[in-house]
Design a protein around this motif. Structure first.
Motif, PDB file in Angstrom:
ATOM      1  N   ALA A 116      28.147  38.372 -54.008  1.00 53.57           N
ATOM      2  CA  ALA A 116      27.197  37.440 -53.399  1.00 53.57           C
ATOM      3  C   ALA A 116      26.548  38.070 -52.163  1.00 53.57           C
ATOM      4  O   ALA A 116      25.339  37.949 -51.947  1.00 53.57           O
ATOM      5  CB  ALA A 116      27.907  36.141 -53.024  1.00 53.57           C
ATOM      6  N   PHE A 117      27.345  38.753 -51.355  1.00 49.40           N
ATOM      7  CA  PHE A 117      26.835  39.352 -50.122  1.00 49.40           C
ATOM      8  C   PHE A 117      25.839  40.463 -50.410  1.00 49.40           C
ATOM      9  O   PHE A 117      24.792  40.556 -49.766  1.00 49.40           O
ATOM     10  CB  PHE A 117      28.018  39.887 -49.307  1.00 49.40           C
ATOM     11  CG  PHE A 117      27.636  40.462 -47.973  1.00 49.40           C
ATOM     12  CD1 PHE A 117      27.188  39.648 -46.950  1.00 49.40           C
ATOM     13  CD2 PHE A 117      27.730  41.825 -47.738  1.00 49.40           C
ATOM     14  CE1 PHE A 117      26.839  40.165 -45.711  1.00 49.40           C
ATOM     15  CE2 PHE A 117      27.391  42.358 -46.508  1.00 49.40           C
ATOM     16  CZ  PHE A 117      26.947  41.526 -45.499  1.00 49.40           C
ATOM     17  N   VAL A 118      26.138  41.314 -51.399  1.00 52.69           N
ATOM     18  CA  VAL A 118      25.270  42.459 -51.674  1.00 52.69           C
ATOM     19  C   VAL A 118      23.929  42.030 -52.261  1.00 52.69           C
ATOM     20  O   VAL A 118      22.916  42.721 -52.090  1.00 52.69           O
ATOM     21  CB  VAL A 118      25.973  43.445 -52.637  1.00 52.69           C
ATOM     22  CG1 VAL A 118      26.027  42.889 -54.051  1.00 52.69           C
ATOM     23  CG2 VAL A 118      25.266  44.801 -52.639  1.00 52.69           C
ATOM     24  N   SER A 119      23.894  40.878 -52.930  1.00 54.31           N
ATOM     25  CA  SER A 119      22.649  40.438 -53.572  1.00 54.31           C
ATOM     26  C   SER A 119      21.544  40.188 -52.559  1.00 54.31           C
ATOM     27  O   SER A 119      20.360  40.286 -52.888  1.00 54.31           O
ATOM     28  CB  SER A 119      22.901  39.174 -54.399  1.00 54.31           C
ATOM     29  OG  SER A 119      23.323  38.110 -53.571  1.00 54.31           O
ATOM     30  N   GLY A 120      21.908  39.851 -51.327  1.00 55.18           N
ATOM     31  CA  GLY A 120      20.902  39.564 -50.319  1.00 55.18           C
ATOM     32  C   GLY A 120      20.244  40.795 -49.740  1.00 55.18           C
ATOM     33  O   GLY A 120      19.234  40.684 -49.030  1.00 55.18           O
ATOM     34  N   PHE A 121      20.763  41.978 -50.015  1.00 53.86           N
ATOM     35  CA  PHE A 121      20.172  43.202 -49.474  1.00 53.86           C
ATOM     36  C   PHE A 121      18.946  43.638 -50.262  1.00 53.86           C
ATOM     37  O   PHE A 121      18.150  44.444 -49.782  1.00 53.86           O
ATOM     38  CB  PHE A 121      21.208  44.330 -49.459  1.00 53.86           C
ATOM     39  CG  PHE A 121      22.182  44.240 -48.318  1.00 53.86           C
ATOM     40  CD1 PHE A 121      22.053  45.052 -47.210  1.00 53.86           C
ATOM     41  CD2 PHE A 121      23.234  43.339 -48.354  1.00 53.86           C
ATOM     42  CE1 PHE A 121      22.952  44.973 -46.155  1.00 53.86           C
ATOM     43  CE2 PHE A 121      24.145  43.253 -47.307  1.00 53.86           C
ATOM     44  CZ  PHE A 121      23.996  44.067 -46.200  1.00 53.86           C
ATOM     45  N   GLY A 122      18.802  43.131 -51.498  1.00 55.17           N
ATOM     46  CA  GLY A 122      17.615  43.448 -52.285  1.00 55.17           C
ATOM     47  C   GLY A 122      17.598  44.837 -52.877  1.00 55.17           C
ATOM     48  O   GLY A 122      16.536  45.329 -53.266  1.00 55.17           O
ATOM     49  N   HIS A 123      18.748  45.504 -52.960  1.00 56.78           N
ATOM     50  CA  HIS A 123      18.823  46.852 -53.531  1.00 56.78           C
ATOM     51  C   HIS A 123      19.852  46.859 -54.647  1.00 56.78           C
ATOM     52  O   HIS A 123      21.051  46.678 -54.404  1.00 56.78           O
ATOM     53  CB  HIS A 123      19.208  47.886 -52.472  1.00 56.78           C
ATOM     54  CG  HIS A 123      18.134  48.193 -51.486  1.00 56.78           C
ATOM     55  ND1 HIS A 123      17.032  48.978 -51.798  1.00 56.78           N
ATOM     56  CD2 HIS A 123      17.981  47.825 -50.194  1.00 56.78           C
ATOM     57  CE1 HIS A 123      16.251  49.084 -50.727  1.00 56.78           C
ATOM     58  NE2 HIS A 123      16.803  48.386 -49.743  1.00 56.78           N
ATOM     59  N   GLU A 124      19.398  47.082 -55.899  1.00 52.89           N
ATOM     60  CA  GLU A 124      20.318  47.165 -57.014  1.00 52.89           C
ATOM     61  C   GLU A 124      21.271  48.352 -56.858  1.00 52.89           C
ATOM     62  O   GLU A 124      22.385  48.340 -57.390  1.00 52.89           O
ATOM     63  CB  GLU A 124      19.551  47.304 -58.333  1.00 52.89           C
ATOM     64  CG  GLU A 124      18.765  46.060 -58.727  1.00 52.89           C
ATOM     65  CD  GLU A 124      18.047  46.244 -60.051  1.00 52.89           C
ATOM     66  OE1 GLU A 124      18.004  47.395 -60.538  1.00 52.89           O
ATOM     67  OE2 GLU A 124      17.526  45.247 -60.584  1.00 52.89           O
ATOM     68  N   GLU A 125      20.822  49.378 -56.120  1.00 48.13           N
ATOM     69  CA  GLU A 125      21.666  50.558 -55.938  1.00 48.13           C
ATOM     70  C   GLU A 125      22.982  50.212 -55.258  1.00 48.13           C
ATOM     71  O   GLU A 125      24.017  50.828 -55.540  1.00 48.13           O
ATOM     72  CB  GLU A 125      20.922  51.619 -55.111  1.00 48.13           C
ATOM     73  CG  GLU A 125      19.648  52.138 -55.753  1.00 48.13           C
ATOM     74  CD  GLU A 125      18.426  51.303 -55.382  1.00 48.13           C
ATOM     75  OE1 GLU A 125      17.301  51.789 -55.595  1.00 48.13           O
ATOM     76  OE2 GLU A 125      18.615  50.175 -54.870  1.00 48.13           O
ATOM     77  N   TYR A 126      22.967  49.225 -54.366  1.00 49.55           N
ATOM     78  CA  TYR A 126      24.203  48.844 -53.686  1.00 49.55           C
ATOM     79  C   TYR A 126      25.193  48.213 -54.667  1.00 49.55           C
ATOM     80  O   TYR A 126      26.404  48.447 -54.569  1.00 49.55           O
ATOM     81  CB  TYR A 126      23.907  47.866 -52.547  1.00 49.55           C
ATOM     82  CG  TYR A 126      23.107  48.464 -51.407  1.00 49.55           C
ATOM     83  CD1 TYR A 126      22.992  49.842 -51.250  1.00 49.55           C
ATOM     84  CD2 TYR A 126      22.456  47.657 -50.483  1.00 49.55           C
ATOM     85  CE1 TYR A 126      22.259  50.391 -50.201  1.00 49.55           C
ATOM     86  CE2 TYR A 126      21.726  48.188 -49.423  1.00 49.55           C
ATOM     87  CZ  TYR A 126      21.626  49.555 -49.295  1.00 49.55           C
ATOM     88  OH  TYR A 126      20.907  50.092 -48.256  1.00 49.55           O
TER      89      TYR A 126
END
Length: 448
Positions: free
Chosen positions: A167-177
């Motif tokens: 959930a947290f990573v989705s807000g960064f807008g980078h699929e690479e993460y």
């Protein structure tokens, strides 16, 4: 790859909603665009480390199996069933926590969930490490009860970590993460296998038989302390990530009060996204990740029972079960890690083709009869080749798991509105854990 995409692609494609959601009268509701910051290798490295910590605990339980066998050797019933009990308690606890956490979206603090999961892992595996040095005289039944408690707590920590991180990573807008998280999970599967193989080969045959209990206890102590150390390092790295501007901007956006259609702020913080909405938008991806990991849970059963086609009495130690089985696990995990890295190449990404991913996930059932062609339980192989088993069956089954799973977990942000991304991340991780749970119960039938 492009031709394969066109074959599976239908004229009526499964596409993201253009312009966002619709209001009660069918009018389009425009959502403010969220601009992703610049890609950062530092952020990527932290998410990679979070992926390692997420599955390192589970792999430590698998790697410490010889130690648990020594602790339960006085009780045949526990000796036969402790691994199945570990699997069932872990997956049920993980799934239960994921269901609860997914329902509690509205006021969720995903960074706090991540921190709590890492702290729980540190406590659990420190206690396990201590148990290898003291209370060695307790009965197998008492130690079994202790083990089930710590497995259950570790499964809750895994659920917190999975729900929070995706959930947290989705807000960064980078699929690479997200790909970094999946790659970290693959690394967490590879390293324990290598450590186990080295520990077996580094001890001579006579020493391993004479000092088996002491050796397994020492190995388990190292495994459990390593798990605590990995969680502690990850905790420090995650706290550093939260201090960076990229994370501060992302938290500022996620904690901003919602607005109604008139532009007025709503009380109560983030709105709760119904699971039915997420299921409708993410049906193919959710079904693909569920089916992928349900089938994947069958591989440990076959891997622990398949032996080399060479005679263990006359062949080198590499082909003896004590070494050959960890090598087989290593091949699968190397394939899984490779599959998780492939979507990082844009031309190999299938995030825009959910139906294709679902078809590929369903086709993985073809690997089950391939396992039956190998030397299962030493009864002879239909295909008399270790190369066929290790490279064709194990490695490719691992590649398909990593590739399809990573595409599903990377691609869901493309199919939901910006304010739904956090909830969608929790929902997709719930589907992943549900697949693992169903697969764990299917494994009993496979074992039979």
């Amino acid at each position: 790859m492009e031709r394969i995409r066109k074959i599976f692609e239908r004229r009526i494609s499964y596409e993201p909603l253009e312009g966002g959601s619709e209001g009660p009268n069918g009018e389009q509701i425009e959502h403010p665009k969220q601009h992703a910051g610049a890609f950062s290798w530092i952020d990527y490295s932290v998410f990679l480390l979070l992926g390692v910590a997420m599955l390192w605990a589970w792999n430590m339980f698998l790697a410490a199996a010889p130690y648990f066998q020594k602790r339960f050797e006085a009780d045949d019933r526990l000796l036969r069933n402790f691994q199945s009990a570990e699997l069932s308690v872990s997956t049920v606890g993980n799934l239960g926590s994921m269901i609860v956490l997914t329902k509690l979206q509205a006021r969720a603090s995903y960074p706090k969930r991540i921190v709590a999961s890492l702290v729980l892992n540190i406590v659990v595996f420190t206690l396990l490490a201590i148990s290898t040095r003291i209370f060695l005289g307790v009965s197998p039944g008492v130690y079994f009860g202790f083990l089930m408690v710590v497995v259950f707590v570790a499964s809750l920590a895994t659920g917190l970590c999975q729900n929070g991180v995706f959930a947290f990573v989705s807000g960064f807008g980078h699929e690479e993460y997200t790909q970094g998280i999946m790659a970290g999970q693959g690394i967490a599967g590879v390293l324990p296998c290598i450590a186990q193989i080295i520990s077996v080969l580094s001890v001579s045959g006579n020493q391993s038989s004479e000092n088996g209990a002491q050796g397994s206890s020492t190995s388990a102590f190292a495994y459990f302390l390593t798990a605590s150390a990995v969680s502690a390092i990850t905790l420090v790295a995650f706290v550093y990530l939260l201090s960076r501007n990229s994370a501060k901007d992302r938290l500022k956006d996620s904690l901003a009060p919602d607005e109604d259609e008139a532009g007025l702020p709503l009380s109560g913080g983030k709105k709760s996204i119904p699971l039915t909405v997420l299921f409708r938008k993410l049906f193919w991806l959710a079904a693909a990740v569920f089916l992928t990991f349900a089938l994947t849970m069958l591989y440990p059963v076959y891997t622990s029972q398949i032996q080399s086609v060479r005679d263990p009495a006359t062949s080198s130690r590499i082909y003896q079960p004590a070494t050959f089985i960890p090598i087989a696990f290593l091949f699968w995990n190397l394939g899984d890690l490779t599959g998780r890295m492939l979507p990082a190449i844009p031309k190999l990404s299938l995030t825009a083709y959910p139906r294709t991913l679902f078809i590929l996930s369903a086709s993985r059932i073809a690997f089950i009869p391939l396992y039956l062609l190998c030397n299962l339980q030493g009864k002879g192989a239909k295909v008399n080749s270790d190369f066929f088993y290790l490279f064709i069956v194990q490695a490719l089954f691992g590649v398909t798991n990593g590739y399809i799973g990573s595409n599903c977990m990377m691609g869901f942000v493309e199919w939901v509105d910006p304010e739904e991304r956090e909830a969608a991340g929790g929902f997709m991780s719930l589907c992943l854990v549900a697949g693992l749970t169903v697969g764990s119960f299917m494994s009993f039938f496979a074992a039979g």
